[in-house]
Enzyme design. Structure first.
Site, PDB file in Angstrom:
ATOM      1  N   SER A  34       1.037  -1.224  -0.026  1.00  0.00           N
ATOM      2  CA  SER A  34      -0.064  -0.135   0.052  1.00  0.00           C
ATOM      3  C   SER A  34       0.850   1.001   0.016  1.00  0.00           C
ATOM      4  CB  SER A  34      -0.735   0.157   1.137  1.00  0.00           C
ATOM      5  OG  SER A  34      -1.370   1.302   1.367  1.00  0.00           O
ATOM      6  N   HIS A  44      -1.037  -1.100  -4.403  1.00  0.00           N
ATOM      7  CA  HIS A  44      -2.337  -0.920  -3.649  1.00  0.00           C
ATOM      8  C   HIS A  44      -2.546   0.250  -3.269  1.00  0.00           C
ATOM      9  CE1 HIS A  44      -5.832  -2.253  -1.567  1.00  0.00           C
ATOM     10  NE2 HIS A  44      -5.510  -1.461  -0.632  1.00  0.00           N
ATOM     11  N   ASP A  55      -4.958   3.275  -1.502  1.00  0.00           N
ATOM     12  CA  ASP A  55      -5.921   3.438  -0.436  1.00  0.00           C
ATOM     13  C   ASP A  55      -6.512   4.855  -0.789  1.00  0.00           C
ATOM     14  OD1 ASP A  55      -6.115   1.187   1.216  1.00  0.00           O
ATOM     15  OD2 ASP A  55      -3.876   1.611   1.696  1.00  0.00           O
ATOM     16  N   MET A 101      -9.323   7.643   0.345  1.00  0.00           N
ATOM     17  CA  MET A 101     -10.150   8.174   1.165  1.00  0.00           C
ATOM     18  C   MET A 101     -10.465   9.665   1.082  1.00  0.00           C
ATOM     19  SD  MET A 101      -7.634   6.392   4.395  1.00  0.00           S
ATOM     20  CE  MET A 101      -6.782   4.978   4.259  1.00  0.00           C
ATOM     21  N   HIS A 106      -8.690   0.815  -3.968  1.00  0.00           N
ATOM     22  CA  HIS A 106      -9.642   0.336  -2.882  1.00  0.00           C
ATOM     23  C   HIS A 106     -10.065   1.992  -2.606  1.00  0.00           C
ATOM     24  CE1 HIS A 106     -10.100  -0.371   1.660  1.00  0.00           C
ATOM     25  NE2 HIS A 106     -11.238   0.069   1.143  1.00  0.00           N
ATOM     26  N   MET A 151     -12.555   4.078  -0.464  1.00  0.00           N
ATOM     27  CA  MET A 151     -13.224   4.418   0.813  1.00  0.00           C
ATOM     28  C   MET A 151     -13.854   5.732   0.638  1.00  0.00           C
ATOM     29  SD  MET A 151     -10.129   2.906   3.153  1.00  0.00           S
ATOM     30  CE  MET A 151      -8.746   2.880   2.023  1.00  0.00           C
ATOM     31  N   MET A 165     -11.406  -6.323   5.190  1.00  0.00           N
ATOM     32  CA  MET A 165     -10.404  -5.306   5.980  1.00  0.00           C
ATOM     33  C   MET A 165     -10.321  -5.962   7.385  1.00  0.00           C
ATOM     34  SD  MET A 165      -9.801  -2.742   4.324  1.00  0.00           S
ATOM     35  CE  MET A 165      -9.007  -1.852   5.528  1.00  0.00           C
ATOM     36  N   ASP A 209      -6.414  -6.867   4.016  1.00  0.00           N
ATOM     37  CA  ASP A 209      -5.527  -5.505   4.128  1.00  0.00           C
ATOM     38  C   ASP A 209      -5.842  -5.141   5.627  1.00  0.00           C
ATOM     39  OD1 ASP A 209      -4.848  -2.929   4.030  1.00  0.00           O
ATOM     40  OD2 ASP A 209      -6.117  -2.418   2.793  1.00  0.00           O
TER      41      ASP A 209
END
Length: 227
Positions: free
Chosen positions: A12, A37, A39, A41, A71, A73, A142, A180
């Site tokens: 990540s 990866h 992330d 957000m 991913h 979020m 998660m 993850d």
């Protein structure tokens, strides 16, 4: 169970040095990582704000060829899916709670040419898969509450890994099972033995000086646990 050649390690970049992100990604792929990866957000669905499609495009423009695992979020999800696809994402996953129409969001990911997946928080049941498993290429579990890197693995997620593996096997479909959160050298083998085949690790890799050494140790522990 998949053989060891099919296990994927996806560092990540949330834990990378953003002042030299292109080089960091080059280095970690050269050290043996399989995917990158992302992330993503939005400070709404989770209490943090990170990166968007521009960073994904910048890495592609830099020359990164490895699969990029995005991913999301964020809430809502549909608006940003095409942006990440255009920026070079390979697969896009999202949380079912963040979409008003899970089936439509999965279909949108497919329509823009990416692999699709659903993400389940530690306390989110897997029940939505009863109606959606035919449209997912990946299930991401998660093992921490999403929002920040460096958290400790939540033990009860081990049971969910086994349950998700049973659902995948029963479906007969080629679906990846990704974990993850708190994934480290000393627990990755156990997670593989439970049925996971794709592993996100942030600080466990980027927090060390020798990326290659960490990734090799992870692969060795996977192999010894599933052989």
């Amino acid at each position: 169970m998949p053989n060891t050649k099919e296990y994927v390690i996806a560092p990540s970049i949330l834990s990378a040095d953003f002042a030299k992100l292109g080089q960091e990604v080059d280095d970690v792929i050269a050290a043996g990582a399989d995917w990158v990866h992302f992330d993503v957000m939005d400070n709404h669905y989770v209490p943090n704000l990170t990166i968007g499609p521009m960073i994904c495009k910048a890495l592609r423009d830099h020359g990164v060829q490895a699969p990029i695992d995005v991913h999301l979020m964020v809430e809502p999800v549909d608006r940003i899916i095409p942006d990440f696809a255009e920026a070079g994402a390979t697969m896009i996953t999202f949380h079912p709670e963040a979409s008003k129409h899970v089936d439509r969001s999965l279909q949108l990911i497919k329509e823009v040419g990416c692999q699709s997946g659903l993400v389940f928080n530690p306390s989110t049941p897997l029940s939505v898969l009863e109606w959606a498993i035919e449209k997912v290429d990946m299930i991401l579990l998660m093992s921490v509450n999403p929002g920040f890197g460096g958290q400790s693995f939540i033990p009860h997620v081990k049971r969910k890994i086994s349950a998700a593996r049973d659902l995948i096997d029963a479906s007969g479909r080629d679906i990846r099972l990704e974990v993850d959160g708190g994934v480290k050298v000393d627990n990755i083998g156990e997670l593989a033995a439970l049925g996971a085949d794709t592993f996100v690790a942030g600080s466990a890799i980027f927090g060390e000086q020798n990326y290659s050494q960490v990734i090799q140790a992870m692969r060795a522990n996977i192999e010894s646990s599933v052989s």
